[in-house]
Design a protein around this motif. Sequence first.
Motif, PDB file in Angstrom:
ATOM      1  N   GLY A  84       3.512   2.539   3.586  1.00 15.07           N
ATOM      2  CA  GLY A  84       4.456   2.939   4.625  1.00 15.07           C
ATOM      3  C   GLY A  84       4.191   4.316   5.215  1.00 15.07           C
ATOM      4  O   GLY A  84       4.919   4.761   6.099  1.00 15.07           O
ATOM      5  N   LYS A  85       3.137   4.980   4.759  1.00 13.22           N
ATOM      6  CA  LYS A  85       2.860   6.338   5.243  1.00 13.22           C
ATOM      7  C   LYS A  85       1.597   6.361   6.099  1.00 13.22           C
ATOM      8  O   LYS A  85       0.664   5.600   5.891  1.00 13.22           O
ATOM      9  CB  LYS A  85       2.687   7.286   4.061  1.00 13.22           C
ATOM     10  CG  LYS A  85       3.915   7.341   3.181  1.00 13.22           C
ATOM     11  CD  LYS A  85       4.442   8.723   3.084  1.00 13.22           C
ATOM     12  CE  LYS A  85       5.750   8.699   2.304  1.00 13.22           C
ATOM     13  NZ  LYS A  85       5.850   9.746   1.366  1.00 13.22           N
ATOM     14  N   THR A 104      -1.009   2.880   5.829  1.00 16.59           N
ATOM     15  CA  THR A 104      -1.083   1.987   4.676  1.00 16.59           C
ATOM     16  C   THR A 104       0.105   1.033   4.692  1.00 16.59           C
ATOM     17  O   THR A 104       1.251   1.452   4.772  1.00 16.59           O
ATOM     18  CB  THR A 104      -1.094   2.802   3.370  1.00 16.59           C
ATOM     19  OG1 THR A 104      -2.176   3.727   3.438  1.00 16.59           O
ATOM     20  CG2 THR A 104      -1.261   1.902   2.159  1.00 16.59           C
ATOM     21  N   THR A 105      -0.189  -0.263   4.599  1.00 17.49           N
ATOM     22  CA  THR A 105       0.858  -1.275   4.607  1.00 17.49           C
ATOM     23  C   THR A 105       1.124  -1.850   3.220  1.00 17.49           C
ATOM     24  O   THR A 105       2.161  -2.464   2.997  1.00 17.49           O
ATOM     25  CB  THR A 105       0.503  -2.419   5.578  1.00 17.49           C
ATOM     26  OG1 THR A 105      -0.765  -2.966   5.215  1.00 17.49           O
ATOM     27  CG2 THR A 105       0.441  -1.901   7.015  1.00 17.49           C
ATOM     28  N   GLU A 106       0.175  -1.645   2.273  1.00 12.97           N
ATOM     29  CA  GLU A 106       0.380  -2.155   0.911  1.00 12.97           C
ATOM     30  C   GLU A 106      -0.440  -1.348  -0.089  1.00 12.97           C
ATOM     31  O   GLU A 106      -1.606  -1.053   0.146  1.00 12.97           O
ATOM     32  CB  GLU A 106      -0.047  -3.619   0.821  1.00 12.97           C
ATOM     33  CG  GLU A 106       0.115  -4.215  -0.568  1.00 12.97           C
ATOM     34  CD  GLU A 106      -0.421  -5.644  -0.678  1.00 12.97           C
ATOM     35  OE1 GLU A 106       0.029  -6.339  -1.608  1.00 12.97           O
ATOM     36  OE2 GLU A 106      -1.259  -6.056   0.134  1.00 12.97           O
ATOM     37  N   TYR A 123      -4.414  -1.687   4.900  1.00 10.37           N
ATOM     38  CA  TYR A 123      -4.155  -0.582   5.811  1.00 10.37           C
ATOM     39  C   TYR A 123      -4.749  -0.854   7.190  1.00 10.37           C
ATOM     40  O   TYR A 123      -5.645  -1.670   7.356  1.00 10.37           O
ATOM     41  CB  TYR A 123      -4.722   0.728   5.254  1.00 10.37           C
ATOM     42  CG  TYR A 123      -6.210   0.721   5.040  1.00 10.37           C
ATOM     43  CD1 TYR A 123      -7.077   1.267   5.981  1.00 10.37           C
ATOM     44  CD2 TYR A 123      -6.775   0.168   3.898  1.00 10.37           C
ATOM     45  CE1 TYR A 123      -8.444   1.268   5.790  1.00 10.37           C
ATOM     46  CE2 TYR A 123      -8.144   0.160   3.695  1.00 10.37           C
ATOM     47  CZ  TYR A 123      -8.975   0.706   4.646  1.00 10.37           C
ATOM     48  OH  TYR A 123     -10.330   0.689   4.457  1.00 10.37           O
ATOM     49  N   ASN A 124      -4.208  -0.146   8.166  1.00  9.15           N
ATOM     50  CA  ASN A 124      -4.735  -0.151   9.518  1.00  9.15           C
ATOM     51  C   ASN A 124      -5.415   1.189   9.735  1.00  9.15           C
ATOM     52  O   ASN A 124      -4.916   2.224   9.284  1.00  9.15           O
ATOM     53  CB  ASN A 124      -3.615  -0.341  10.541  1.00  9.15           C
ATOM     54  CG  ASN A 124      -2.926  -1.669  10.378  1.00  9.15           C
ATOM     55  OD1 ASN A 124      -3.571  -2.686  10.181  1.00  9.15           O
ATOM     56  ND2 ASN A 124      -1.613  -1.668  10.448  1.00  9.15           N
ATOM     57  N   ARG A 134      -7.804  -3.705  10.911  1.00  4.08           N
ATOM     58  CA  ARG A 134      -6.993  -3.946   9.714  1.00  4.08           C
ATOM     59  C   ARG A 134      -7.969  -4.197   8.580  1.00  4.08           C
ATOM     60  O   ARG A 134      -8.936  -4.933   8.731  1.00  4.08           O
ATOM     61  CB  ARG A 134      -6.092  -5.161   9.942  1.00  4.08           C
ATOM     62  CG  ARG A 134      -5.139  -5.448   8.809  1.00  4.08           C
ATOM     63  CD  ARG A 134      -4.143  -6.549   9.202  1.00  4.08           C
ATOM     64  NE  ARG A 134      -4.770  -7.825   9.434  1.00  4.08           N
ATOM     65  CZ  ARG A 134      -5.029  -8.730   8.492  1.00  4.08           C
ATOM     66  NH1 ARG A 134      -4.731  -8.497   7.236  1.00  4.08           N
ATOM     67  NH2 ARG A 134      -5.588  -9.890   8.813  1.00  4.08           N
ATOM     68  N   ASN A 135      -7.703  -3.566   7.439  1.00  9.09           N
ATOM     69  CA  ASN A 135      -8.613  -3.638   6.309  1.00  9.09           C
ATOM     70  C   ASN A 135      -7.862  -3.866   5.000  1.00  9.09           C
ATOM     71  O   ASN A 135      -6.685  -3.506   4.896  1.00  9.09           O
ATOM     72  CB  ASN A 135      -9.398  -2.321   6.179  1.00  9.09           C
ATOM     73  CG  ASN A 135     -10.213  -2.022   7.392  1.00  9.09           C
ATOM     74  OD1 ASN A 135     -11.294  -2.551   7.564  1.00  9.09           O
ATOM     75  ND2 ASN A 135      -9.702  -1.182   8.277  1.00  9.09           N
ATOM     76  N   THR A 136      -8.574  -4.419   4.039  1.00  9.86           N
ATOM     77  CA  THR A 136      -8.066  -4.500   2.668  1.00  9.86           C
ATOM     78  C   THR A 136      -9.169  -4.014   1.729  1.00  9.86           C
ATOM     79  O   THR A 136     -10.361  -4.142   2.038  1.00  9.86           O
ATOM     80  CB  THR A 136      -7.656  -5.929   2.257  1.00  9.86           C
ATOM     81  OG1 THR A 136      -8.802  -6.781   2.301  1.00  9.86           O
ATOM     82  CG2 THR A 136      -6.552  -6.487   3.146  1.00  9.86           C
ATOM     83  N   ILE A 137      -8.749  -3.438   0.636  1.00  8.97           N
ATOM     84  CA  ILE A 137      -9.669  -3.051  -0.426  1.00  8.97           C
ATOM     85  C   ILE A 137      -9.082  -3.557  -1.731  1.00  8.97           C
ATOM     86  O   ILE A 137      -7.905  -3.304  -2.032  1.00  8.97           O
ATOM     87  CB  ILE A 137      -9.851  -1.521  -0.513  1.00  8.97           C
ATOM     88  CG1 ILE A 137     -10.457  -0.974   0.774  1.00  8.97           C
ATOM     89  CG2 ILE A 137     -10.730  -1.160  -1.720  1.00  8.97           C
ATOM     90  CD1 ILE A 137     -10.549   0.539   0.809  1.00  8.97           C
TER      91      ILE A 137
END
Length: 143
Positions: A84-85, A104-106, A123-124, A134-137
């Motif tokens: 959320g930040k 960051t979304t998660e 995150y975006n 849009r990415n995920t790690i």
Amino acid sequence: MKDITIKIVGRRYNGDEMEDELEFVSDGTMYDRNGAKYVIYDESEFSGFPGCKTSLKLTEKALKMKRIGGDTGGFGTELIFEEGKRFFSSYNTPFGNLDMEVLTTEVKNELSEEGFGNIRLAYNVSLSGYAEGRNTIEIEIMQ
């Protein structure tokens, strides 16, 4: 300090379609300090950051990544992922600096007390307004 193996799978999306995936495995070390877990590992040419050393600071709700060095001497960045930040940084490359914005979304931390398990980030990112995505790690820390 203990020896670990870290596996990182990064994915980049265009809308709902996965555009690119990178999987990277490296040996590293892990230690605890002041309620946080630290993971340090070397990048490789395969990860796209040859000669870089990366450190991760893991807390219950956030992950801070710092990458320095590189064979060409020009890599360096610091990112903070906290759900959320929004975080602003400079992405240093051998070709110059780019302004970077990460939302960051998660942050899903499923590490055991010993520090083994999984972390998922979503995150975006925007690089100087030129590249957005849009990415995920997914990070797996193993013995």
